[in-house]
Design a protein around this motif. Sequence first.
Motif, mmCIF file in Angstrom:
data_model
loop_
_atom_site.group_PDB
_atom_site.id
_atom_site.type_symbol
_atom_site.label_atom_id
_atom_site.label_comp_id
_atom_site.label_asym_id
_atom_site.label_seq_id
_atom_site.Cartn_x
_atom_site.Cartn_y
_atom_site.Cartn_z
ATOM 1 N N THR A 455 -84.657 52.189 -71.856
ATOM 2 C CA THR A 455 -85.201 51.191 -70.922
ATOM 3 C C THR A 455 -85.444 51.787 -69.543
ATOM 4 N N ASP A 456 -84.900 52.974 -69.290
ATOM 5 C CA ASP A 456 -84.965 53.520 -67.935
ATOM 6 C C ASP A 456 -86.033 54.587 -67.754
ATOM 7 N N ALA A 457 -86.460 55.228 -68.832
ATOM 8 C CA ALA A 457 -87.403 56.351 -68.699
ATOM 9 C C ALA A 457 -88.381 56.340 -69.858
ATOM 10 N N ALA A 458 -89.463 57.085 -69.696
ATOM 11 C CA ALA A 458 -90.561 57.000 -70.664
ATOM 12 C C ALA A 458 -90.576 58.156 -71.669
ATOM 13 N N PHE A 459 -89.516 58.963 -71.739
ATOM 14 C CA PHE A 459 -89.530 60.131 -72.635
ATOM 15 C C PHE A 459 -90.818 60.934 -72.419
ATOM 16 N N ASP A 460 -91.122 61.152 -71.158
ATOM 17 C CA ASP A 460 -92.374 61.799 -70.764
ATOM 18 C C ASP A 460 -92.228 63.323 -70.900
ATOM 19 N N THR A 461 -93.066 63.912 -71.725
ATOM 20 C CA THR A 461 -92.943 65.358 -71.953
ATOM 21 C C THR A 461 -93.722 66.184 -70.931
ATOM 22 N N SER A 462 -94.329 65.501 -69.950
ATOM 23 C CA SER A 462 -95.125 66.271 -68.988
ATOM 24 C C SER A 462 -94.440 66.431 -67.636
ATOM 25 N N THR A 463 -93.189 65.966 -67.505
ATOM 26 C CA THR A 463 -92.552 66.114 -66.190
ATOM 27 C C THR A 463 -92.301 67.598 -65.911
ATOM 28 N N THR A 464 -92.263 67.937 -64.635
ATOM 29 C CA THR A 464 -92.001 69.325 -64.251
ATOM 30 C C THR A 464 -90.631 69.775 -64.767
ATOM 31 N N ALA A 465 -89.638 68.884 -64.660
ATOM 32 C CA ALA A 465 -88.284 69.264 -65.100
ATOM 33 C C ALA A 465 -88.264 69.539 -66.605
ATOM 34 N N TYR A 466 -88.946 68.693 -67.365
ATOM 35 C CA TYR A 466 -89.005 68.870 -68.825
ATOM 36 C C TYR A 466 -89.651 70.210 -69.167
ATOM 37 N N GLN A 467 -90.762 70.497 -68.507
ATOM 38 C CA GLN A 467 -91.473 71.753 -68.779
ATOM 39 C C GLN A 467 -90.655 72.962 -68.334
#
Length: 758
Positions: A455-467
């Motif tokens: 509910t808090d985040a979008a599981f976004d694979t494009s964030t700088t931290a993720y990359q």
Amino acid sequence: MRDNITDRSDGSTTRRDVLKAIGATAAAAGVSQTASAEVGHHTLAAEDERLGPVTPRDTVYQILTDRFSDGDPDNNDFSDFDSSLYDGSGSDLKLYQGGDWQGIVDRIPYLKDMGVTAVWLSAPYDNRESKIVDYQDDGTVDVWTSYHGYHARNYFRTHRFFGGMQDFYAMRDALHDNGIKLVIDFVSNHTSRWKNPTKNNEPEEGQLYEPDTDSDGNYVFDENGDAVGENLLADPHNDVDGWFHGIGDRGGDTSKFGYRHKDLGWLADFSHENGAVVDHLERATKFWKSKGIDGIRHDATLHLNPAFAKNLKTAIDSAQGGPITHFGEFFISRPDPKYEEYRTFPDRTGINNLDFEFNRAATNVFGHFSETMTAFGEMLLKTHGDYTHEHQTITAVDNHDMTRFRYIQPDDKPYHAAIAALMTCRGTPKIYYGTEQYMNPGSSGPNAGRLFMQTDAAFDTSTTAYQLISDLAQLRDDNLALAYGLTNILHSTDDVIVYERQFYDHVVVTAIHRQPDQSESVPSVGTNLPDGTYDDYLSGDLYGQGISVDGGALDSFTLGGGEVSVWESRPDLGSAPKVGTIVSTMGQPGDTVYIYGAGLDGDVSVTFDGTPANVVSNSTTRVTATVPDGPTGLVDVAVEKNGQTSNATTYDVLSDEPVQVIFHVEAETVPGETIHVVGDLPELGNWDPLAGSESFMNPDYPEWFLPVSVPKNTSFEFKFVKIDEDDNVTWESGSNRSYTSPTDSTETDDTPLYYWQS
Ligand code: NOJ
Ligand code: NOJ
Ligand code: CA
């Protein structure tokens, strides 16, 4: 993106060498086979279900199972459950949110693309379900649940909010099929809260249950692998068999006796000096090992009897399937009088530490800016000297018991710099779920940080931290300097650090400026990168730049605000054997060890202080060998090939399967003196008093006691010694004492009360 399955050259996923009978695994764990492994889609794990221990080439991701992803709404509520304890919206973080094992399966692509190669999950077994009510001074009440898994109730039944045993198997298989190792949290220190300190210590729960047993005394499971029946095993409110210490909360007691024997927040503290407790906890951990896990995160190791912890670790690793990963939570923060105890815990138990020194420094340096970059470098150098196996320490910038790092550091530049440092420093990095999504509770404290990611985040694979994590996880796997290299600080100031990691010809240099809006020039400094030019491995994602190396030195350069540059060299390491690390680091003759490094393929031999070990199998990056009979105590392990001998690593060979003897002595001391036992076994220091036992406890001065791990069924000689703060030793007079340890490793034995011989 890399392919973990084919590319992980530590040999852990591609080599499925020893296929063991499922029945042997079940028998080793003491589980009933009335429920045959043939039944059901997923079954008990055979040896080949395991990926092998976590290594420093891995990137670990910590998930609070309830707080990640809800893959199965059917396990959010039950007919016999108080549904007011389920939230699901992420708003009341004291209640269940619905995350489960299916949710983890659903997110495997997300984990895999982030470069995650191991997960640490909440404890998988049954927890207290009754609500936990905290009465507040203002008359209101806080209602809590055991969503986190730290309130054990029945070790042999799954936590039903996470799934049944079939769901656990399905998750295990899905993770393993994607090259992701599975580490479970495990609490062997306590059950659940047994008295309510917010209501005059009114009795509440703490009971421990077990499944039905068959006529052979084995637990009974149904065709899905789920426990059948439920029976009270031990009750802190009627503790007839002495399963709990039962002496109440430790409160402000900072003595060793206080933090080992008293309750942690009234959580019913197991009596690890009771053989029945030892037996049950060994059976429980081996049960979960038999399910194909790759490692255990041991809860609250600071509060465990280390003799118990060492024997538990040894029992798990000697059981069918070889050594698994062990790391534990010895929670300190320097300056802390327990630093020395923390530092030596892995040496004394074989259980690695979560690196709270790294954590403190990283939080202060990149979060609060209350320590300098120079101090960060000093921490790396000091711990290199202090930790025997520094690459196996688990490093992190945050976890579920502290304020989320993003709350401490909301500025992207130092936030990213901290992640880059975590991924490139010594140790095995661990990311707390949501760090890659910048999850920020907007307030301090651990529970606030345990957000529901769904509910808090979008599981976004494009964030700088993720990359960033993904890129550096790849580098960690590829360039062995990050996994096994030594650390050299090339340059540091208050805000800037340039450090080099090196393992033979693999070299990685990382340059970091933590200040977002300032730049600083770095003078030309010597490096082991070969002469040439280097691109920034992060391709400028953190404002990095390329660099030239001339005459063995980096050109001078200017580090911009928030800049992180990473330069690497990774030539072929050649065929000579090179050792990076060993798992485990302690065991007995006959135990399996994995030696990791490079050039380990071909016709290799392995020696323990010169004594040859049986080589079971080997690949370029891993040798599987058996601890030989012969040398005991700390030995050097090396690999030989074609007349070339590798560097050595350290392994502690126990004389035999360990057992617990609890020594008792009456002795008068002066302030500053402590009592220790020393004797004629490596486990007792081989008569070196400074290498003997740790200090005894004295809740009833002048009586002292200490549980000590010694080889089973062994006669030995010993004496008590007094050691003062300057390490001056006073020996007992008279002749040596002697004792014979119990024959069964889960027995424990109290010596008589001895009297100091003056
Ligand atoms: C440490 C765990 O990490 C924490 O979350 C838990 O509450 C305590 N141990 C008690 O198990
Ligand atoms: C010194 C002790 O005093 C003695 O009792 C013991 O036998 C020896 N160390 C063993 O070397
Ligand atoms: Ca669910």
